[in-house]
Design an enzyme around this catalytic site. Structure first.
Site, mmCIF file in Angstrom:
data_model
loop_
_atom_site.group_PDB
_atom_site.id
_atom_site.type_symbol
_atom_site.label_atom_id
_atom_site.label_comp_id
_atom_site.label_asym_id
_atom_site.label_seq_id
_atom_site.Cartn_x
_atom_site.Cartn_y
_atom_site.Cartn_z
ATOM 1 N N ARG A 1 75.525 12.987 23.874
ATOM 2 C CA ARG A 1 74.784 13.511 22.564
ATOM 3 C C ARG A 1 74.077 12.123 22.114
ATOM 4 O O ARG A 1 73.045 12.395 21.287
ATOM 5 C CB ARG A 1 75.337 14.261 21.805
ATOM 6 C CG ARG A 1 74.581 15.018 20.511
ATOM 7 C CD ARG A 1 75.495 15.776 19.690
ATOM 8 N NE ARG A 1 75.449 17.184 20.125
ATOM 9 C CZ ARG A 1 74.477 18.160 20.121
ATOM 10 N NH1 ARG A 1 73.537 18.027 19.224
ATOM 11 N NH2 ARG A 1 74.635 19.449 20.558
ATOM 12 N N GLU B 1 75.452 20.055 10.677
ATOM 13 C CA GLU B 1 75.454 18.492 10.944
ATOM 14 C C GLU B 1 74.420 17.686 10.759
ATOM 15 O O GLU B 1 74.372 16.355 10.344
ATOM 16 C CB GLU B 1 75.833 18.494 12.665
ATOM 17 C CG GLU B 1 77.311 18.699 13.282
ATOM 18 C CD GLU B 1 77.361 18.993 14.649
ATOM 19 O OE1 GLU B 1 78.351 18.016 15.037
ATOM 20 O OE2 GLU B 1 76.570 19.583 15.097
#
Length: 774
Positions: free
Chosen positions: A312, A715
């Site tokens: 990621r 997030e």
């Protein structure tokens, strides 16, 4: 339309939170015969166990039994991916604080005192403690990955401008208010019920079963709520649940594991710290032509979730910027420190920090406003909207958000005013920065993008909802309850969300990757619709109307010209033997990803945002303060604006803590010394800027078919705090010039700021001299 969804409804447990009546795993009433468990931990970072004498531990007051790896009937592992995390170390110690044994005693004080009596002799071995040493030793937990597009080397070497440099990005402790907790009760026929403070009950269930040598159906895991998680309760809780279950099943007595803060911080993983090095070619306006980026992270002694975390980071090293010729190399370094794990953003923040540093360095090299350099590199349309991993950026909102925020924050005139202020103030310097966010939503491991739910309607018109998501204060239970209430046209108080329970909804994914509302909201909606369709069919048959004439709204059911209360209608349906219970299942569409080529569409969509932050720095002490923040964030069509604003504010401040005050420090023996509030500083209320202006982007429903066209909010807001770091860089540049700003490391503590200003940095940064290519 029923006014439930898209409304700023209060958190379903708000009154319980503020009155102290919310039950957490630590609040469960204990049976009289409960055993309390404490760990015996290593006091070296790397070595072999030569001899272990636990006789004094066993004979200590109140001790019932001592457990080592030899007492585990199944697999000595709590690692979710590679099975390389032993519950108890056997012969090799791999980090300072690693569990070696557990003590079960009649009180927690007795257990902790007894654990200190162990006599263990070690043969010390060389320890790798940091990223640089790991790189030099080729020490990795996983193979290096390379994401590449175009011809970056040739383009960089032929570019009009060229710059190379590096940035050090620190880790972060989760510092949830509720620590790691597990409470296990033995059940009949060898079963066990585990109350665990976990974001991933199904994973805990499976790992407990493996440790006990049992099947998954022998283990039930429950979690009503957590006092914070942030990723620290995704993979880490399995260790404590396994030990609690081991003690309970071996002794036949309930067993509780509750870590104190110091042990929690020592034993559990953190956000991965990173080193990023770059070589970039660009034109005279700051447009990136070619980029070579190296990302190296400290993973710790085992794999844990370092694979997807670092993936990621690679996928977010573009942030909002088109990189036509790019190479991103990702090193997953093995060190003899605690194994790092999931943390809010899951590698995305570190990847974004890297590219934002590149752009800021380019701007300072060219003496341009960093915002101008950022804007010229934004994703555009056509060929300039494809990511390095070949996913199209279809709903690019960054231009709209930044244009709006520049005006609403008065960015341009404030930047001019700050320049004038700094010219007349030799001690206090101010800085300002605007940074954007583009964050991909979905688990990069495709199989986790699924969810289940169970909805049950009772004959009094009340509804019980259960789903696989977990509540950690973020409001997931509230949002999913809003969805179900909307579907039945009833008030929110008629819906109760029950404890997350592996015996009700099986094989669930972690509540992580900002996907909780997306996945569980859809699953619950599907379950409610199945029941609703049965009720409509019942009405059609019994009242001789068309399906469209059956309307659920305002707590009633309108059937043609007849109107019944929802409770009366479902009672009639029950008498007619209509099923009022259903499961629902949802899986995210469109996503695909080839792990071997690092190409595909790993994300269902992107969430966007931007922040303008203004700071002040005392150049004599390094003390700094956030003066003002302006945030504009994209949540699609918000399920609950009040909760979403709260998540944005909390995420921003947590990110600011990561980048300014939260410094992890290990000594040269591999011992974590910042393991309590006295040595590790999270943001306080006083750190919130006096002037904070937070807005949701309006009239932008998600173009994808998400739940009510909303977007994830857990997030993405954390990365808005990157603007704080770059505002501090801006202030440092005013005090000591552009190279000083480039030398600022994260976290930008007062010490780090003084090092940068004084030109005496001890960081890994070592900017090469910019060179003009011929």
């Amino acid at each position: 339309m029923n006014p439930v969804v898209n409304q700023p409804v209060a958190h379903e447990s708000a009154a319980l939170h503020v009155s102290g009546r919310a039950y957490y795993s630590d609040d469960i009433a204990l049976p009289a015969n409960v055993l309390h468990v404490a760990f015996g931990m290593s006091d070296i970072a790397h070595g072999r166990i030569k001899h272990m004498d636990l006789s004094a531990v066993l004979s200590a007051p109140g001790v019932v039994r001592v457990f080592t790896a030899m007492d585990i009937p199944g697999e000595n592992n709590y690692g979710p991916v590679m099975h390389d995390d032993p519950i108890f170390a056997t012969d090799i110690i791999q980090f300072h604080g690693q569990p070696i044994f557990a003590v079960a005693a009649n009180s927690i004080d007795m257990a902790r005192r007894a654990a200190k009596l162990a006599r263990i002799d070690y043969e010390p071995l060389p320890a790798i403690l940091d990223i640089a040493t790991a790189l030099a030793a080729d020490s990795f937990v996983l193979p290096t990955e390379t994401l590449r597009r175009g011809e970056p080397e040739a383009v960089i070497s032929g570019a009009p401008q060229r710059l190379s440099g590096a940035i050090s990005i620190g880790g972060q402790d989760h510092f949830y208010l509720e620590g790691q907790i597990a409470f296990a009760l033995p059940q009949e026929n060898g079963g066990v019920l585990v109350h665990s403070s976990t974001q991933h009950p199904s994973e805990v269930q499976h790992l407990v079963a493996h440790a006990l040598g049992k099947h998954a159906h022998d283990v039930v895991v429950q979690c009503r709520r957590m006092g914070g998680g942030f990723g620290g309760k995704e993979s880490q809780p399995a260790l404590f649940a396994c030990v609690a279950a081991l003690v309970a099943t071996a002794t036949g007595r309930p067993a509780k594991v509750r870590l104190d803060r110091d042990d929690d911080m020592v034993m559990t993983g953190k956000r991965h710290d990173f080193i990023a090095e770059y070589d970039v070619g660009f034109d005279d306006k700051g447009r990136i032509l070619g980029l070579s980026l190296m990302l190296a992270s400290r993973c710790g002694y085992s794999v844990d979730l370092s694979g997807p975390v670092n993936d990621r980071a690679m996928f977010h090293a573009d942030n909002c910027y088109f990189l036509e010729h790019v190479q991103i190399v990702s090193h997953r370094c093995k060190t003899h420190t605690v194994s790092n794990t999931a943390f809010r953003g899951f590698g995305g923040p570190q990847g974004m920090m890297a590219i934002e540093a590149v752009l800021d360095d380019i701007a300072r090299h060219l003496d341009l406003d960093p915002l101008a350099v950022r804007r010229i590199n934004f994703y555009g349309i056509g060929e300039r909207n494809v990511t390095p991993y070949h996913m199209q950026v279809e709903d690019n909102l960054v231009h709209r958000i930044v244009d709006d925020l520049v005006v609403s924050s008065d960015y341009t005139s404030r930047r001019t005013a700050i320049t004038k202020f700094n010219a007349h103030n030799p001690i206090i310097k101010r800085g300002i920065a605007l940074t954007p966010v583009k964050f991909g939503i979905s688990f990069t491991a495709t199989q986790y993008n699924q969810a289940g739910a169970l909805v049950q309607v009772y004959t009094d018109g009340s509804v019980l909802l259960n789903h696989g998501g977990t509540e950690m204060g973020q409001g997931l239970f509230t949002k999913v309850a809003q969805v179900v209430a909307d579907e039945f046209g009833i008030v929110l108080d008629q819906v109760r969300v029950s404890t997350t329970d592996t015996s009700k909804v099986p094989n669930t994914s972690a509540t992580a990757a900002s996907s909780g509302s997306d996945l569980n909201g859809k699953a619950a909606q599907i379950a409610a619709r199945i029941i609703k369709e049965r009720l409509i069919a019942f009405a059609v048959e019994n009242y001789h109307v068309q399906a469209h004439e059956v309307v659920f709204e305002a707590g009633k059911v309108r059937i043609g010209e007849n109107t019944l209360g929802f409770d009366a209608f479902v009672r009639d349906a029950y008498l007619a033997r209509i099923s009022l219970s259903s499961t629902g299942f949802y899986r995210t569409p469109k996503i695909h990803y080839n792990r071997s080529t690092l190409r595909g569409r790993p994300f269902f969509y992107f969430a966007y945002g931007a922040a303008v932050t203004e700071v002040a720095v005392d150049t004599l002490t390094g003390e700094n303060r956030i003066l003002r923040v302006d945030i504009l964030h994209d949540v699609g069509k918000s399920l609950n604006p009040a909760l979403d604003i709260g998540q944005i504010e909390g995420g921003f401040l947590q990110g600011a803590g990561w980048l300014t005050s939260e410094e992890l420090w290990w000594n040269n023996q591999g011992e974590l010394k910042t393991h309590a509030p006295s040595t590790y500083k999270i943001p306080a209320v006083s750190d919130w800027p006096e002037d904070a202006r937070v807005r949701l982007l309006e009239n932008t429903p998600n173009t994808e078919d998400t739940i009510f066209h909303s977007k994830a909010v857990g997030e993405p807001p954390l990365m808005l705090a990157i603007s704080v770091f770059h505002a501090l860089r801006d202030a440092v540049a005013s005090a000591a010039g552009p190279i000083a700003a480039m030398n600022l490391t994260a976290p930008a503590t007062p010490q780090a700021i003084l090092h940068a200003i004084d030109g005496n940095t001890e960081s890994v940064r070592n900017h090469a001299v910019a060179e003009e290519s011929v």
